[in-house]
Design an enzyme around this catalytic site. Sequence first.
Site, PDB file in Angstrom:
ATOM      1  CB  SER A   1      -8.395   0.800   5.539  1.00 52.33           C
ATOM      2  OG  SER A   1      -9.345   2.216   5.449  1.00 52.33           O
TER       3      SER A   1
ATOM      4  CE  LYS B   1      -3.842   2.062   2.375  1.00 49.54           C
ATOM      5  NZ  LYS B   1      -4.937   1.712   3.728  1.00 49.54           N
TER       6      LYS B   1
ATOM      7  CB  SER C   1      -8.230   3.525   2.665  1.00 51.67           C
ATOM      8  OG  SER C   1      -7.294   3.100   3.619  1.00 51.67           O
TER       9      SER C   1
END
Lengths: 485, 475
Positions: A174, A75, A150
């Site tokens: 997330s 990420k 997210s």
Amino acid sequence: MSVQFKSITELRAMLDDKLISASELTQESFQLAKKYKELNCFVTMNEESGKKNANSIDLDNESNSMLAGIPLAQKDLFCTEGLRTTCSSKILANFIPPYSATAVKKLEDAGSITIGKTNMDEFAMGSSNETSFFGNVHNPWKKGYVPGGSSGGSAAAVSAGIVPGATGTDTGGSIRQPAAHCGITGLKPTYGRVSRWGMIAFASSLDQAGPLARTAEDCAILLNAMSGHDSKDTTSLNSTVPDFSENINQPLDGLKIGIIKEFNLDDLDKEVQARFEDSKRTYEKLGAQFIEVSLPNISASVPTYYSIAPAECSSNLSRFDGVRFGYRAEDTDDLNDLYIKSRSEGFGDEVKRRILIGTYALSAGYYDAYYKKAQQVRRLIKNDFDNVFQTVDILMTPTSPNTAFKFGSKGSQNPIELYLEDLFTISSNLAGLPAISIPHGQVNSLPVGLQLIGNFLREDQLLNASHVFQQNSDFHLAQPNLENF
Amino acid sequence: MSWETVIGLETHVQLSTKTKLFSRASTAFGASPNTNVNLIDCGLPGVLPSVNKEAFYKAIRFGMAIDAQINQTSIFDRKNYFYADLPKGYQITQMDLPIVLGGSIDIQLEESIKTINITRAHLEEDAGKSIHDEYDGFSAIDLNRAGTPLLEIVSEPEISDAKEAVAYMKAMHQLVTYLDVSDGNMAQGSLRCDANVSIRKKGEKELGTRTEIKNINSFKFIEKAINFEVKRQIKLLENGDKVTQETRLYDSSKDETRPMRSKEFANDYRYFPEPDLLPVVISDEEIQKIRNEFPELPKEKEARYQDKFGLSAYDSQIISSSKSMADFFDAAAEKIENYSLLSNWLIGEISAYLNKEQIEIHKSKLTSDNVAMLINRIDDQTISGKIGKSIFEEMCLSGSTPDEIIESQGLEQISDDGAIEEIIMTVIGENPSQVKAYLDGKDKLFGFFVGQVMKLTEGKANPKAVNSILKDKLK
């Protein structure tokens, strides 16, 4: 031989049997990333050093690490030395960190190959990946639909089979919500299990890194590598890390699963509800028993979370000021003007909204009513969990109230619509507890996730319950049709 | 109308730890800009603070010395404001639970001792420095100081005038240097204060509106800034105006205080508990260890100097008043036997020299070894006290040892009886009329003969030997 959609465990066997080399595998991964560029999973690729690292894995015959030569995606909120790290924000679009996050470093030390940095909601603020400066990520299951957020890019990259695993971070859901929307498995560990050093902070007391993968078994392998005390993060736990792979196949006889009374599932989409009932029956068949439990304060989770998280974010994001790194506006009159313009131009709307909410919640005269009150309620929610874990081993809820939705269909008029996406996930962040989302079927051809919440440091129970479920079902094997990409 | 002044001081003491409060970067003063800075100090994305326990130990030592309550569980808070030299956009400090609570400090006034109560003392990190005048059109930031541990000591508003404020800061300086919690260097900003000043009519109970004078860093400026501010406030009130509560700066070049621009300070710091740090707990064992290793304080030193070395109360107090002087005395005392001679030299020649040069003893070229050697050479009569003074001057200039100076300049005292006798015979032989006068009863002429001997020996003859041999020969 195609490696797309293969699990880490399968790829491990292929590497060990010399059916493929780490270099070839990494090359395949880069090819797939290019092929599905339109998904927009990646912000930055790590092609040169990724290939180099794969090559040195091939030359090293000594390694017996499960992750040696396995391509992974990180990420874009984890700092990676020498590799651009943006948090999907304009304000960091030019930022190349001089150091790596502990979680990434541990995965790379275990021999995994970072192939790139994945798209996300800007600074992890969002549940649809629509707040990214680098554009929307498509859900591999349906073009024009959100992957969740997210950690949307990480979930989509695993779902599309580009990589077998990826890192994510979970502040209010997330990891779990995008895992659910993309039909994969995602684990948020206990707060403090994985070091936060090098993770760009959204809400420090809630943020936790964890793995996204095709199976619970793979999540266990990734978590083994990521976990452990880090002297650079004083909030990281100084407790021994068990081998999460070891007891993953224990029978579930007598497992006590709690159903939270306060989550009224009758309000949910009938099909989402039906999948949940199906999974209950599966677990019952596997020997588990269900007990209804009450967490009286859990309904206050959403307002509690949306007081604490923005408050911490408003302070954490103060360092993005255009002075030392990141975006700096041009033609500014003085220091104040530099701040105002750099931050106004560098941050997106959702980030600004949360900074404003948080600044308000911490202001003199409002602190007691918002931030302090929220911390008190948070304590009550934590106590509720402590109480129910006296009687049950794990708790079970849907991961999300619904399936993935169309781009722009939620939250554009009223952001609270999107905040409710996190209804089932945020309480475990508030309580610091581990929770996992596993795929358990589809509604209208889109995946639906099942959430299991565990007691403090009991990721082993979650992984065990998830793995046995996956041994007795094939939802996790479903693959999206990527013809349209 | 008669006014009285009420002053409270917030003192910032830079703790003399090797590394910063939340990072392992060096705190050394004077390094090139931005070299004592690591990832944490420049507030890069993703970094986290971790605490330096040494700073806690020093803060606790201070708390023990002022007889305060020590909070063994420390919680940190964030104080949020934007400034270019504040890398994270917040300062990590202690709001609700300071490490030191209460206590008091005695200050020495002209005729008496006054006790000033301390409200609290808390740990926090210092900011960096903004440099506005070195680069045309640019401001520069030096983060070397960012993250240096500070102990902010808040006094009760019990200080009554500028002189008392100076006495308070001098007592603070003595204490922090004695405790080795800070080098106390005011010129380098290791010790500085903010003064909260208000006035009220004599006898009134309500406090007047206060102003805060920021960042005063010398004893002289404290006195001047407060005196200016008090006069300014009196003038305002006597003209029927009001004092505005505000933050002011003292400008030493104009000897005045003036308001800071509103942008230089924020109003709402939005304090909240620092989520990146768990509460820091100091164990009972650690507290005990700090107690066991507690340094000797001035009063204890005075008593020891009297008991062990037989110094007078007056001498003991003077030597103990400064940590560096006392350390110097202790180090030199280990190598000598004539303690009162050492004490006389320290209070006399050495202090005079240091005052003249305006330096502290540990910054001079004098070493305790060299001074001890000088004392021993006088004590064992290698040199006379008078020669000692000229050797001392040379020591101050060159840093050479007394023996080197004695040897290179041939200053060794002549104590050999034969040699002295020879010289005395020469003097007697060259001055027959004076000899006659002396023998006729003019006793005062004895000094003349001594003087002649000293002249011939360039002052090196041992005066005792000269006296006794002369007496013998002039019979």
